[in-house]
Scaffold this active site. Sequence first.
Site, PDB file in Angstrom:
ATOM      1  CD  GLN A  99      -2.627   1.010   2.643  1.00  0.00           C
ATOM      2  OE1 GLN A  99      -2.642   0.062   3.512  1.00  0.00           O
ATOM      3  NE2 GLN A  99      -3.462   2.222   2.518  1.00  0.00           N
ATOM      4  CG  HIS A 259      -4.944  -1.671   8.276  1.00  0.00           C
ATOM      5  ND1 HIS A 259      -5.082  -1.141   6.964  1.00  0.00           N
ATOM      6  CD2 HIS A 259      -3.782  -2.831   7.848  1.00  0.00           C
ATOM      7  CE1 HIS A 259      -3.792  -1.061   6.442  1.00  0.00           C
ATOM      8  NE2 HIS A 259      -3.004  -2.443   6.987  1.00  0.00           N
ATOM      9  CG  ASN A 283      -0.210  -4.552   7.694  1.00  0.00           C
ATOM     10  OD1 ASN A 283      -0.626  -3.916   6.763  1.00  0.00           O
ATOM     11  ND2 ASN A 283      -0.021  -3.893   8.695  1.00  0.00           N
ATOM     12  CD1 TRP A 285      -0.290  -0.407   5.328  1.00  0.00           C
ATOM     13  CD2 TRP A 285       0.563  -0.220   7.275  1.00  0.00           C
ATOM     14  NE1 TRP A 285      -1.052   0.361   5.853  1.00  0.00           N
ATOM     15  CE2 TRP A 285      -0.372   0.565   7.418  1.00  0.00           C
ATOM     16  CE3 TRP A 285       1.303  -0.293   8.451  1.00  0.00           C
ATOM     17  CZ2 TRP A 285      -0.885   1.361   8.072  1.00  0.00           C
ATOM     18  CZ3 TRP A 285       1.020   0.505   9.465  1.00  0.00           C
ATOM     19  CH2 TRP A 285      -0.062   1.329   9.192  1.00  0.00           C
TER      20      TRP A 285
END
Length: 686
Positions: A99, A259, A283, A285
């Site tokens: 992201q 999230h 995740n 990220w």
Amino acid sequence: MSGVASKIAHQRAKSEGLGSINNPRKFAGQDFEKLKAECLAAGTLFQDPVFPATAASLGLARFGPDTDKGKDIVWKRPSEINNNPVFIDKGADREDVRQGSVNNCWFVSATACLTLNPDALSQVVPQDQTFEKEKGYAGIFNFTLSQFGEYFNVIIDDLLPTKNNSLRFAKSKTSNEFWSSLLEKAYAKVNGSYEALEYGYQVEALQDLTGGVGVTYNTSTAPDDLFQIIQRELRDNNLAGCSSVGAEEAKAKNIVTNHIYSIVRVEEVQSNGEVVPLIRVRNPWGYKEWNGAWSDNAPEWDSVDPKVKAELNVQKDDGEVWMRFSDFLKQFRLVEICDLQLSSARCGDKWCLTEFNGSWKTGSSSGGPAGSDTFWINPQYRIALQAPGGDASKKCIVIVALSQKEQRKKKSGKITTSTGFYIYKIDPSDQVPLGKEFFKKNQSVGSYDDFRPYRDIAKQFELPPGDYVIVPVTKTVPEDIDFYMRVFTEKPTGAQDTGSNVQANIYEPIITPETDSEFEIVKDELQKGEFNEYEVKDLLNKMLSKYPEIKSEGFDAKAVGQLIKLMDEDNTGTLSTYEFKRTWLKVKNYMNIFRSADVDGSGSISSPEFRNALKEAGFTLGDGNFDAIVDRCMDRTQLQFVEFLTSIANLETLFKMFKTLDRNQSESIKLSVYEWLCLGLSYERL
């Protein structure tokens, strides 16, 4: 008017196969092969005029030129960012998707999930695209996406937003790999801007990437076998994600609150004589992982078989981590699963797909949830469920999936509203649309009434064979939203919406000695024998004066002109005495219907009352037809008698025009361009 023609043409093309996975539409009419060939012939790199490398494509509010996210952006091609750009490096995997500064973890997580299913990935992302000039690089790339029952090919240039020579948005762990960045740009183009991708639910992106059907489970109310459901769905190569809670406890365990994560895998392991269900989440990220039980360096791994530990316990900060399923239920609030098997459902396969496109419109078809006084005006869709194997004692499986259309493109800032649907059992003889009284007396046999603000909702039911009506709704009214609804069944449904049974049982007045007494007040004027528009207006107003309860200011030129068009049998532009008498008897019939619909005697009727009046007058219309009539004639929330009469006379004229041309009663007519123009120009004078 051209928009209506485009919609009809669109529907016809779809019925012929355009928009299928094997024959996707060209988004914005752009032809990839043609544009690429033009660029190669000219020796230029493609620059997309539909989604240009400008501030507008970033967004004009939160991503505007003066905002932190929008200022100092420089659009660069991959070759300007990296000396050796590649589209895909050694195969696409979930670490290729990280992201950026858009709050679109819902989309990035969905893209990472997509890599778990190579077939689905290759459908979305053509693998043979390249940055090598000798292999045909021209700065143009294409992707296949899906929305609301149709697949389409989306073309983009490869100019990407950067700041300080670094990609501003989605990127790969491998600095010279760009497929995920370009896919994100294609999705931004479909939705209008990068800014439009801020905030959402993963199931929305999963559906748009695959054409599948998404189901959302709230972990606080999920079924006891949720672990087994996830396990089964992943085993079937379906895709899943989850959303974290917002509690401080989650932060303490290194979970990013509120999230969205991907669900990568589920397993059951033996630990100290106990079977422990584990789930692996990612995740988007690419870092920051759960640090509780069963995390990368947790001691629980020492209690399992060394071979199992070696296979499962990958120790690196890549954003992926295992956790006990019971902990997962505490740290995550939603599980979102996209069933890819349903994306290709057509009758003859395991599932039969029936599709509906409809709208909720203020004042005409936005009726609110069950229990609302106007619930009955919501769109209604009829299906017939056939007994499995011909055994009437067996129940039928039905999946209903409802999606709100084009909400991200709206500039209001409201992405979605809360929607639901209800299913009602009806008798074969019941006529759709059902009226207010039916819903007062009958309860739904199935519903989705959680009313959460998701773009996409779906639910499975088991119902006895028989006839049913599905009523999609919004939680609040008024709303103006287009929607797309899919119904999956084991056998064809013989489905019918309120637009597929259009008909008119029109009242035709007959002159008799008894009816002649009606005209005593104008008997002298009627001696003339032929009346122009102004004379007809005077005669009608004089007749109307006998009915003060109508509370009308009288006939205007528009109403009179419409009535003459309707009742002028010899096409003289005037009315004879006979034609006038029939005209008045028709007016009186509609007057009685209007009075019956005007329940409170106010002298005007609301949109729901107008719907009832049309039904009493013998007209069965589709929701789209009724919405168009309301848009055309109801400038206010209430309709006066003369306005009502004008609209219903106009409607009757249209039916009669069609019937005149449909000589074989086939419910279909064919016109040349000349005939079409004659008809259209004549209609404009109505």
